[in-house]
Design a protein around this motif. Structure first.
Motif, PDB file in Angstrom:
ATOM      1  N   VAL A 159      -4.472   7.986   3.093  1.00 34.70           N
ATOM      2  CA  VAL A 159      -4.011   6.659   2.662  1.00 34.70           C
ATOM      3  C   VAL A 159      -4.382   5.611   3.699  1.00 34.70           C
ATOM      4  CG1 VAL A 159      -1.986   5.283   2.082  1.00 34.70           C
ATOM      5  CG2 VAL A 159      -2.142   7.659   1.308  1.00 34.70           C
ATOM      6  N   SER A 160      -4.214   5.933   4.981  1.00 34.75           N
ATOM      7  CA  SER A 160      -4.582   5.001   6.043  1.00 34.75           C
ATOM      8  C   SER A 160      -6.079   4.709   6.033  1.00 34.75           C
ATOM      9  CB  SER A 160      -4.155   5.578   7.399  1.00 34.75           C
ATOM     10  OG  SER A 160      -4.587   4.756   8.463  1.00 34.75           O
ATOM     11  N   THR A 161      -6.882   5.723   5.754  1.00 32.65           N
ATOM     12  CA  THR A 161      -8.331   5.511   5.671  1.00 32.65           C
ATOM     13  C   THR A 161      -8.673   4.567   4.530  1.00 32.65           C
ATOM     14  OG1 THR A 161      -8.737   7.721   6.584  1.00 32.65           O
ATOM     15  CG2 THR A 161     -10.545   6.679   5.391  1.00 32.65           C
ATOM     16  N   TRP A 162      -8.061   4.786   3.367  1.00 33.22           N
ATOM     17  CA  TRP A 162      -8.286   3.891   2.230  1.00 33.22           C
ATOM     18  C   TRP A 162      -7.880   2.456   2.566  1.00 33.22           C
ATOM     19  CZ3 TRP A 162      -4.955   0.885  -0.727  1.00 33.22           C
ATOM     20  CH2 TRP A 162      -5.471   0.398  -1.923  1.00 33.22           C
ATOM     21  N   THR A 198       0.824  -1.208   0.000  1.00 36.00           N
ATOM     22  CA  THR A 198       0.000   0.000   0.000  1.00 36.00           C
ATOM     23  C   THR A 198       0.860   1.261   0.000  1.00 36.00           C
ATOM     24  OG1 THR A 198      -1.756  -1.163   1.206  1.00 36.00           O
ATOM     25  CG2 THR A 198      -1.797   1.243   1.247  1.00 36.00           C
ATOM     26  N   ALA A 199       1.879   1.275   0.843  1.00 31.96           N
ATOM     27  CA  ALA A 199       2.729   2.461   0.939  1.00 31.96           C
ATOM     28  C   ALA A 199       3.475   2.721  -0.355  1.00 31.96           C
ATOM     29  CB  ALA A 199       3.714   2.281   2.095  1.00 31.96           C
ATOM     30  N   VAL A 200       4.034   1.685  -0.965  1.00 36.07           N
ATOM     31  CA  VAL A 200       4.793   1.875  -2.210  1.00 36.07           C
ATOM     32  C   VAL A 200       3.867   2.331  -3.332  1.00 36.07           C
ATOM     33  CG1 VAL A 200       6.136   0.672  -3.972  1.00 36.07           C
ATOM     34  CG2 VAL A 200       6.606   0.250  -1.560  1.00 36.07           C
ATOM     35  N   ALA A 201       2.681   1.720  -3.427  1.00 30.63           N
ATOM     36  CA  ALA A 201       1.748   2.091  -4.489  1.00 30.63           C
ATOM     37  C   ALA A 201       1.330   3.557  -4.367  1.00 30.63           C
ATOM     38  CB  ALA A 201       0.521   1.186  -4.441  1.00 30.63           C
ATOM     39  N   TRP A 202       0.969   3.990  -3.168  1.00 29.41           N
ATOM     40  CA  TRP A 202       0.544   5.373  -2.982  1.00 29.41           C
ATOM     41  C   TRP A 202       1.727   6.335  -3.068  1.00 29.41           C
ATOM     42  CZ3 TRP A 202      -4.008   7.653  -3.216  1.00 29.41           C
ATOM     43  CH2 TRP A 202      -5.156   6.864  -3.100  1.00 29.41           C
ATOM     44  N   LEU A 203       2.906   5.883  -2.710  1.00 38.97           N
ATOM     45  CA  LEU A 203       4.089   6.729  -2.857  1.00 38.97           C
ATOM     46  C   LEU A 203       4.321   7.075  -4.318  1.00 38.97           C
ATOM     47  CD1 LEU A 203       6.573   8.049  -1.524  1.00 38.97           C
ATOM     48  CD2 LEU A 203       7.770   5.864  -1.820  1.00 38.97           C
ATOM     49  N   GLY A 236       2.336  12.421 -10.644  1.00 37.62           N
ATOM     50  CA  GLY A 236       1.854  11.054 -10.552  1.00 37.62           C
ATOM     51  C   GLY A 236       0.389  10.934 -10.911  1.00 37.62           C
ATOM     52  N   ALA A 237      -0.163   9.751 -10.613  1.00 37.49           N
ATOM     53  CA  ALA A 237      -1.546   9.456 -11.000  1.00 37.49           C
ATOM     54  C   ALA A 237      -2.536  10.394 -10.322  1.00 37.49           C
ATOM     55  CB  ALA A 237      -1.878   7.996 -10.656  1.00 37.49           C
ATOM     56  N   PHE A 256       3.123   2.854  12.029  1.00 35.34           N
ATOM     57  CA  PHE A 256       4.545   2.824  11.670  1.00 35.34           C
ATOM     58  C   PHE A 256       4.775   2.584  10.185  1.00 35.34           C
ATOM     59  CE2 PHE A 256       8.311   0.129  10.882  1.00 35.34           C
ATOM     60  CZ  PHE A 256       9.297   1.079  11.117  1.00 35.34           C
ATOM     61  N   GLU A 257       4.290   1.464   9.634  1.00 35.67           N
ATOM     62  CA  GLU A 257       4.728   1.023   8.309  1.00 35.67           C
ATOM     63  C   GLU A 257       4.453   2.055   7.220  1.00 35.67           C
ATOM     64  OE1 GLU A 257       2.881  -0.784  10.326  1.00 35.67           O
ATOM     65  OE2 GLU A 257       3.738  -2.796  10.583  1.00 35.67           O
ATOM     66  N   LEU A 258       3.209   2.541   7.162  1.00 36.14           N
ATOM     67  CA  LEU A 258       2.869   3.491   6.107  1.00 36.14           C
ATOM     68  C   LEU A 258       3.738   4.748   6.186  1.00 36.14           C
ATOM     69  CD1 LEU A 258      -1.052   3.316   6.055  1.00 36.14           C
ATOM     70  CD2 LEU A 258       0.539   2.386   4.366  1.00 36.14           C
ATOM     71  N   VAL A 259       3.898   5.261   7.383  1.00 41.14           N
ATOM     72  CA  VAL A 259       4.672   6.494   7.552  1.00 41.14           C
ATOM     73  C   VAL A 259       6.142   6.264   7.229  1.00 41.14           C
ATOM     74  CG1 VAL A 259       5.341   8.274   9.195  1.00 41.14           C
ATOM     75  CG2 VAL A 259       3.039   7.318   9.276  1.00 41.14           C
ATOM     76  N   TRP A 260       6.687   5.164   7.706  1.00 41.72           N
ATOM     77  CA  TRP A 260       8.123   4.916   7.534  1.00 41.72           C
ATOM     78  C   TRP A 260       8.484   4.726   6.066  1.00 41.72           C
ATOM     79  CZ3 TRP A 260      12.113   5.718  10.521  1.00 41.72           C
ATOM     80  CH2 TRP A 260      13.338   5.119  10.212  1.00 41.72           C
TER      81      TRP A 260
END
Length: 324
Positions: free
Chosen positions: A187-190, A143-148, A155-156, A253-257
């Motif tokens: 992003v976290s909500t999605w 999720t993080a890489v895709a939204w990044l 971007g998209a 942690f994961e999404l933010v990091w």
């Protein structure tokens, strides 16, 4: 003769319960043995990977230790004082609190509304439920890489806004200190909206249809039935969701990091990213252990308080007594 027979039979009847006690004790001992056999491995793993880890973090937090060799320089509570006085850590705590408040204020009504919608009679309801739940199945890293990638300049997301004639809304989503935290929240909500929808859909299955039919017979509209009948009965599910959401926000942690590393300039740092940054990137393992203990204390204190003031009404009476 009948009186003599009754007196003779009385001791025999009174002795009957005494004969059952050994069997009852054997059954109780067998039950304890089964519980020990089934719960023993899980409790051993919990003690090894949770309790021992907590004790080790508390121990190392009293040292000025870089992670190499045995700790030797004792600093006492200096690491805790340093953490609580650090403006970056204070900001990280504030970011976690903002995430928790936004989760309750934004995600909760949105999740309940979508769950009520998907609980109705809709064409393609199963497909819509699958679409809503799919993001939760994806790992945080994916999720993080895709939204990044999608949130990068050009971007998209930016292209989509420009194609809709909303080019003025294009921003540096992950580079603007005033916007990055809310971008991560979106992003976290999605990502986690699907879990809440499934949770509330399960709660809606427990609402008796007879109550809705009775309200309809009394002339209540669909909104009145939802507000007066359905939502109050969803109270236990709402309280469970709030607990899970707040704990997840405190441990974010994961999404933010992956997306920001806590930047820019600490504007998206959380307590968990602060622990990893100080402990593993700067080799301040003693200090990082102290911050981890603070994070654990915050989560534990919230869990105890929430259990006492909010979840207690749901757990009281939930456990049945032992049936002899």
């Amino acid at each position: 003769m009948s009186t003599v027979e009754e007196r003779a039979a009385a001791p025999a009847r009174s002795a009957t319960p005494t004969r059952r006690r050994p069997a009852r004790r054997r059954t109780s001992g067998r039950t304890r043995a089964e519980l020990a056999l089934l719960l023993g491995p899980a409790l051993a793993l919990f003690a090894l990977f949770v309790l021992v880890s907590i004790a080790a973090a508390v121990y190392y937090s009293f040292f000025d230790w870089n992670g190499f060799g045995p700790p030797s320089k004792v600093v006492g509570l200096a690491n805790y004082r340093k953490a609580l006085a650090d403006p970056v850590f204070q900001g990280a705590i504030g970011h976690n609190v903002v995430f928790a408040l936004l989760s309750v204020a934004v995600q909760l009504p949105l999740t309940v509304a979508l769950a009520l919608l998907l609980n109705g009679r809709l064409r393609g309801r199963a497909l819509l439920r699958l679409i809503a739940f799919t993001p939760y199945v994806l790992s945080e890293a994916i999720t993080a890489v895709a939204w990044l990638v999608m949130l990068q300049p050009g971007g998209a997301v930016d292209q989509g806004l420009r194609s809709l004639g909303l080019g003025t809304l294009v921003h540096q989503w992950l580079a603007d200190p005033d916007l990055v935290l809310y971008t991560l929240f979106a992003v976290s909500t999605w990502k986690y909206l699907g879990f809440g929808i499934i949770l509330f859909l399960a709660g809606l299955q427990g609402v008796p249809t007879e109550l809705r039919e009775a309200a309809a017979l009394d002339g209540a509209t669909a909104w009145q039935t939802t507000r007066k009948v359905v939502l109050p009965l969803l109270g236990p599910t709402v309280r469970i969701w709030i607990f899970l959401s707040v704990i997840g926000s405190l441990q974010l942690f994961e999404l933010v990091w992956i997306m920001t590393l806590g930047g820019p300039a600490g504007s998206s740092a959380t307590m968990a990213t602060y622990v990893i940054d100080r402990g593993f990137r700067r080799y301040q393992f003693g200090y990082g252990s102290a911050v981890a203990v603070v994070l654990f204390a915050v989560c534990f204190a919230f869990a105890l308080a929430y259990q006492h003031f909010a979840l207690r009404r749901d757990t009281d009476g939930a456990l049945t007594g032992r049936v002899d």
